[in-house]
Motif scaffolding. Sequence first.
Motif, PDB file in Angstrom:
ATOM      1  N   MET A   1       8.153 -70.807  46.385  1.00  0.00           N
ATOM      2  CA  MET A   1       7.102 -71.108  45.432  1.00  0.00           C
ATOM      3  C   MET A   1       6.994 -69.956  44.435  1.00  0.00           C
ATOM      4  SD  MET A   1       5.841 -74.024  46.488  1.00  0.00           S
ATOM      5  CE  MET A   1       4.135 -74.355  46.230  1.00  0.00           C
ATOM      6  N   THR A   2       6.893 -70.296  43.187  1.00  0.00           N
ATOM      7  CA  THR A   2       6.761 -69.287  42.142  1.00  0.00           C
ATOM      8  C   THR A   2       5.657 -69.712  41.180  1.00  0.00           C
ATOM      9  OG1 THR A   2       9.100 -68.727  42.256  1.00  0.00           O
ATOM     10  CG2 THR A   2       7.944 -68.083  40.271  1.00  0.00           C
ATOM     11  N   ARG A   3       4.811 -68.769  40.849  1.00  0.00           N
ATOM     12  CA  ARG A   3       3.791 -69.020  39.829  1.00  0.00           C
ATOM     13  C   ARG A   3       4.200 -68.239  38.586  1.00  0.00           C
ATOM     14  NH1 ARG A   3      -2.379 -67.323  39.038  1.00  0.00           N
ATOM     15  NH2 ARG A   3      -1.467 -65.313  39.406  1.00  0.00           N
ATOM     16  N   ILE A   4       4.160 -68.886  37.433  1.00  0.00           N
ATOM     17  CA  ILE A   4       4.477 -68.227  36.170  1.00  0.00           C
ATOM     18  C   ILE A   4       3.227 -68.255  35.301  1.00  0.00           C
ATOM     19  CG2 ILE A   4       5.861 -68.300  34.071  1.00  0.00           C
ATOM     20  CD1 ILE A   4       8.153 -69.298  35.727  1.00  0.00           C
ATOM     21  N   SER A   5       2.842 -67.073  34.818  1.00  0.00           N
ATOM     22  CA  SER A   5       1.677 -66.954  33.941  1.00  0.00           C
ATOM     23  C   SER A   5       2.058 -66.141  32.717  1.00  0.00           C
ATOM     24  CB  SER A   5       0.512 -66.296  34.684  1.00  0.00           C
ATOM     25  OG  SER A   5       0.860 -64.994  35.108  1.00  0.00           O
ATOM     26  N   THR A   6       1.219 -66.227  31.683  1.00  0.00           N
ATOM     27  CA  THR A   6       1.443 -65.449  30.470  1.00  0.00           C
ATOM     28  C   THR A   6       0.102 -65.080  29.846  1.00  0.00           C
ATOM     29  OG1 THR A   6       2.671 -65.353  28.375  1.00  0.00           O
ATOM     30  CG2 THR A   6       1.630 -67.454  28.914  1.00  0.00           C
ATOM     31  N   GLY A  44      -2.814 -69.335  32.965  1.00  0.00           N
ATOM     32  CA  GLY A  44      -2.884 -68.756  34.300  1.00  0.00           C
ATOM     33  C   GLY A  44      -1.816 -69.238  35.255  1.00  0.00           C
ATOM     34  N   ALA A  45      -1.409 -70.471  35.130  1.00  0.00           N
ATOM     35  CA  ALA A  45      -0.367 -71.005  36.011  1.00  0.00           C
ATOM     36  C   ALA A  45       0.398 -72.085  35.267  1.00  0.00           C
ATOM     37  CB  ALA A  45      -0.971 -71.547  37.293  1.00  0.00           C
ATOM     38  N   HIS A  91       4.662 -62.735  35.731  1.00  0.00           N
ATOM     39  CA  HIS A  91       3.751 -62.699  34.596  1.00  0.00           C
ATOM     40  C   HIS A  91       4.534 -62.182  33.396  1.00  0.00           C
ATOM     41  CE1 HIS A  91      -0.023 -62.601  32.490  1.00  0.00           C
ATOM     42  NE2 HIS A  91       0.156 -61.341  32.161  1.00  0.00           N
ATOM     43  N   VAL A  92       4.531 -62.949  32.296  1.00  0.00           N
ATOM     44  CA  VAL A  92       5.321 -62.618  31.110  1.00  0.00           C
ATOM     45  C   VAL A  92       4.375 -62.510  29.919  1.00  0.00           C
ATOM     46  CG1 VAL A  92       7.280 -63.270  29.672  1.00  0.00           C
ATOM     47  CG2 VAL A  92       7.245 -63.931  32.093  1.00  0.00           C
TER      48      VAL A  92
END
Length: 107
Positions: A1-6, A44-45, A91-92
């Motif tokens: 599982m991966t969460r990507i936020s910016t 956020g996600a 987080h990018v």
Amino acid sequence: MTRISTHVLDAVSGTPAAGLAVALRGPGGELIAEAVTDADGRVGALVDGPLPAGEHVLGFATGPWFAERGLEAFYPRVDVAFTVADRPHLHVPLLLSPFAYSTYRGS
């Protein structure tokens, strides 16, 4: 599982870049998710689930965002390529101006 936020900040005004469209593309260029930054310039996600390992691209629609504010921009979009590996959260952030941008791997 991966969460990507910016998180996108407008370096000209020193404020969050609210209302900026963001798209995530996977290793084959397929669209995985789309979102728009909130009032704090955050998503956020963008993804919170399984992602294939490999190179992904976050595309920020900077040209239309600046045009809506009556500003000319050199970069019509900013594409940030990064590698998804075995990390639970990526987080990018993007620091943005009409003629420059910077990014880094955030926490």
